[in-house]
Design an enzyme around this catalytic site. Structure first.
Site, PDB file in Angstrom:
ATOM      1  N   PHE A 234       0.835  -1.206   0.000  1.00 26.74           N
ATOM      2  CA  PHE A 234       0.000   0.000   0.000  1.00 26.74           C
ATOM      3  C   PHE A 234       0.866   1.251   0.000  1.00 26.74           C
ATOM      4  O   PHE A 234       1.878   1.328   0.705  1.00 26.74           O
ATOM      5  CB  PHE A 234      -0.882   0.047   1.251  1.00 26.74           C
ATOM      6  CG  PHE A 234      -2.079  -0.852   1.208  1.00 26.74           C
ATOM      7  CD1 PHE A 234      -3.289  -0.412   0.699  1.00 26.74           C
ATOM      8  CD2 PHE A 234      -1.994  -2.155   1.677  1.00 26.74           C
ATOM      9  CE1 PHE A 234      -4.392  -1.241   0.660  1.00 26.74           C
ATOM     10  CE2 PHE A 234      -3.094  -2.999   1.643  1.00 26.74           C
ATOM     11  CZ  PHE A 234      -4.289  -2.537   1.135  1.00 26.74           C
ATOM     12  N   ASP A 235       0.463   2.239  -0.803  1.00 25.89           N
ATOM     13  CA  ASP A 235       0.937   3.597  -0.616  1.00 25.89           C
ATOM     14  C   ASP A 235       0.126   4.172   0.550  1.00 25.89           C
ATOM     15  O   ASP A 235      -0.935   3.644   0.883  1.00 25.89           O
ATOM     16  CB  ASP A 235       0.701   4.402  -1.889  1.00 25.89           C
ATOM     17  CG  ASP A 235       1.055   5.872  -1.719  1.00 25.89           C
ATOM     18  OD1 ASP A 235       2.133   6.154  -1.182  1.00 25.89           O
ATOM     19  OD2 ASP A 235       0.236   6.726  -2.113  1.00 25.89           O
ATOM     20  N   LYS A 236       0.602   5.253   1.165  1.00 27.69           N
ATOM     21  CA  LYS A 236      -0.128   5.819   2.302  1.00 27.69           C
ATOM     22  C   LYS A 236      -1.076   6.936   1.889  1.00 27.69           C
ATOM     23  O   LYS A 236      -2.293   6.809   2.016  1.00 27.69           O
ATOM     24  CB  LYS A 236       0.852   6.356   3.362  1.00 27.69           C
ATOM     25  CG  LYS A 236       0.130   6.964   4.585  1.00 27.69           C
ATOM     26  CD  LYS A 236       1.095   7.611   5.541  1.00 27.69           C
ATOM     27  CE  LYS A 236       1.565   8.959   5.074  1.00 27.69           C
ATOM     28  NZ  LYS A 236       0.476   9.993   5.083  1.00 27.69           N
TER      29      LYS A 236
END
Length: 684
Positions: A323-325
């Site tokens: 995941f990107d944040k």
């Protein structure tokens, strides 16, 4: 030259006959032939010839192209042999039927393929085309001149005004500013820049005018490298071979061997041709595209756009999700999170009023978020005088004849204001990845306003659901390590990689793939595009995400509902099971039909019908996938549904006993922070 023209003519004819309209016409001819056969209607020419010609030509063309040019024996060759054999014994309907089913299967598969990727073109459009170059004139003076990027050389001095894009990579030599670097790092907060700091091509200069020295030309810039990574990853994507084609290498000789043996031992040419007809892997060909079509159709109902069948298959095999944040686990939207008063008898509302009054003329993103919050809480502004903005540091102005300073720690120190007692509070806020506005007058610190991104309320439950599906989760973000660790703890992700540039994200994804793991990437920004392309499967947030991330990804979430990630995983797992079941079923039907053909219980026509029934069973089974319910909590997508309200929690921390208390707050509630015990407002 003539040969090339003939090839082009044959190719155009193939494309014409293989299209949807001609396939429908082929099916009509076949249906008329069936009616004539059932009601014993005599016709000088069997209407099935229409299906043979229309659907048969693309079949023969494909078989020959793969054998002659690609040196590849495909299922098309086996079906071509069966079609020609059926024609040879006068079974025109059987020949037309197998050609039509093949044509229909090809259309269904093409329907699930992603035909065009515009992401790379959109990314290239972001590349700056011009820059403001400082040139020395003949009389020794300097002037600004707008030039094309390809005219900018190493060591050139450029000037970048507020609102302009950095044209090439370089180092600031003069001036202070703040940059929006989200295109490169995905970080939601603006980054303050001063002389000596590095700046990247494609990033936005928010308000300070700066001079910079070029360190790389356009073709070597960080943005161009980003484009190259997307292009390279795009080229590495190999098309999925059809399962039937993988098996055709041995299906063709086995079918021919059984047909020859049937003729030798029985002396009946009809049995041999029937074997070839029923051996055609039409049901096998339809097993994958029909299941994928049903799954893609179901996902669309819930606001999930799956761009290709290969993506759906890969997601079913995925065991790690990265995941990107910002914009993925969070909303990517700055909000006031903490209001900390440091002066006795100064309420939080008064601190907000003073700060907002001072910042209301500022164009800085932190100031805009603060002003928005203040207006939402109906806090009125005071008039300010002598407003002055110092790029990369802060602002100052006079309110009721009192000079007010709002900015970072260095700005406050430069104005000789005592900052004792701030370090511990700032350290705590920085550890939570928050941006701070320190507020002071000429004599003392008045307080701190902190701003933070907002965590998606479904993120923690979503991560838990993925882990229950035996899927590992990691975080890849361009944010600083403090912000990354803070948000990862909130959602329960233990494997965290922070402060990553686009190429660093690609390296992390590739490292996972090198360990023979199947990895999915979830992101929303331009900086995520290379990692999205490199991953086995990629998902983009369509509402909050950039167009480039959406185009680069295999899957797009229209409503940005990350709780649909576990649903997507369940759907892909079920699709894989459905495909495998259909393949097994089709092979079993073929095996039984071959035995019946050898025994003489089927002829070419009845064999074609039986093998057609197998295809129908496969399609019907795939159809069940469309209406299957995977999660009772997942609702159908409604583009008019408002964005969910974010719950705001108050956390009261006492440095002495570290006790925590939680309560829900209305947005308008203001919290007081005093001494060593202070209350922090967090957005979830």
């Amino acid at each position: 030259m003539n040969i090339n023209k003939e090839d082009m003519s044959l190719k155009k004819l193939n494309e014409l006959l293989a299209g949807l309209k001609m396939t429908i016409i082929s099916g009509i001819f076949l249906a008329i032939s069936l009616v004539f056969m059932v009601f014993h209607i005599q016709s000088p020419i069997d209407p099935a010839w229409g299906a043979v010609i229309i659907s048969g030509f693309p079949l023969i063309y494909l078989a020959l192209i793969r054998v002659i040019k690609e040196k590849f024996v495909s299922s098309a060759l086996l079906i071509t042999v069966a079609m020609i054999a059926s024609i040879g014994i006068g079974q025109i309907f059987a020949a037309g039927e197998v050609a039509f089913i093949m044509s229909l299967g090809a259309l269904l598969e093409d329907y699930t393929v992603d035909r065009a990727q515009n992401g790379l073109k959109n990314l290239i459009n972001l590349t700056p085309q011009k820059g403001r170059k400082i040139i020395q004139t003949n009389n020794g003076n300097f002037k600004e001149e707008i030039v094309n990027v390809n005219e900018i050389n190493l060591k050139d001095t450029l000037r970048v005004l507020p609102g302009e894009v950095i044209p090439v990579d370089g180092v600031i030599t003069k001036g202070n500013t703040s940059l929006d670097q989200s295109i490169m790092t995905g970080e939601s907060l603006p980054i303050d820049k001063k002389p000596g700091d590095e700046v990247f091509c494609g990033t936005m200069n928010l308000y300070g005018s700066v001079d910079m020295e070029t360190t790389s030309r356009g073709e070597d810039s960080s943005l161009q490298k980003l484009i190259d990574m997307v292009r390279d990853a795009e080229n590495k994507q190999a098309p999925t071979q059809r399962i039937a084609d993988k098996w055709a290498t041995w299906l063709v000789p086995v079918a021919l061997l059984i047909a020859i043996c049937a003729f030798i031992f029985t002396g009946d040419i009809n049995r041999a041709v029937t074997v070839l007809v029923v051996f055609c892997p039409c049901a096998l060909i339809l097993a994958t595209p029909t299941s994928i079509m049903a799954a893609i159709g179901q996902a669309t109902k819930y606001g999930v756009i799956i761009k290709s069948g290969e993506a759906l298959e890969n997601l079913g095999k995925t065991n790690i999700i990265a995941f990107d944040k910002t914009g993925t686990l969070t909303y990517g939207d700055l909000k006031v999170s903490d209001v900390i008063s440091k002066k006795e008898n100064l309420s939080n509302e008064q601190l907000l009023k003073i700060t907002a009054s001072c910042e209301k003329r500022s164009e800085h993103p932190l100031a805009k978020a603060l002003i928005k919050y203040t207006e939402e809480n109906n806090i009125k502004f005071d008039d300010c005088e002598d407003f002055q903005m110092i790029p990369g540091k802060g602002v100052k102005s006079k309110i009721d004849q009192e000079e007010i300073f709002c900015g970072n720690l260095n700005f406050i120190k430069e104005n000789n204001i005592n900052t004792n007692g701030l370090n511990e509070t700032l350290k705590y806020l920085n550890n939570e990845g928050k941006a701070n506005i320190i507020v002071a007058n000429e004599n003392e610190i008045l307080g701190i306003i902190a701003l933070s991104d907002i965590l998606c309320e479904d993120a923690k439950e979503m991560i838990k659901n993925l882990e229950e599906l035996n899927t590992k989760v990691i975080l890849l973000t361009g944010d600083n390590i403090q912000a990354a660790n803070y948000f990862s703890k909130q959602v329960g992700i233990s494997n965290v990689h922070a402060e990553l540039l686009p190429e660093d994200k690609v390296k992390q994804i590739q490292k996972i793939k090198d360990n023979n793991e199947m990895v999915a990437m979830i992101g929303d920004g331009v900086n995520d595009a290379p990692a999205l392309k490199t991953a086995n499967i990629s998902v983009a947030m369509a509402k909050m995400g950039s167009d480039i991330a959406i185009e680069a990804a295999d899957v797009a979430l229209l409503g940005d509902d990350i709780e649909k990630i576990p649903y997507l995983k369940k759907l892909s797992n079920a699709t894989l099971y459905n495909i495998h079941f259909n393949i097994t079923l089709s092979m079993c039907i073929n095996a039984v039909a071959i035995f019946c053909s050898v025994m003489g219980w089927l002829n070419p026509v009845t064999g074609a019908l039986v093998h057609n029934i197998g295809s129908c069973v496969v399609i019907a089974n795939a159809g069940f996938l469309y209406d299957r319910k995977f999660d009772d909590n997942i609702k159908k997508y409604n583009p008019n549904e408002p964005v969910k309200n974010n719950e705001i929690l108050t956390h009261s921390h006492d440095k002495g006993n570290l006790n925590h208390s939680h309560k829900n707050l209305d947005l308008g509630e203001v919290i007081t922070f005093n001494g060593s015990s202070h209350t922090h407002k967090h957005m979830h």
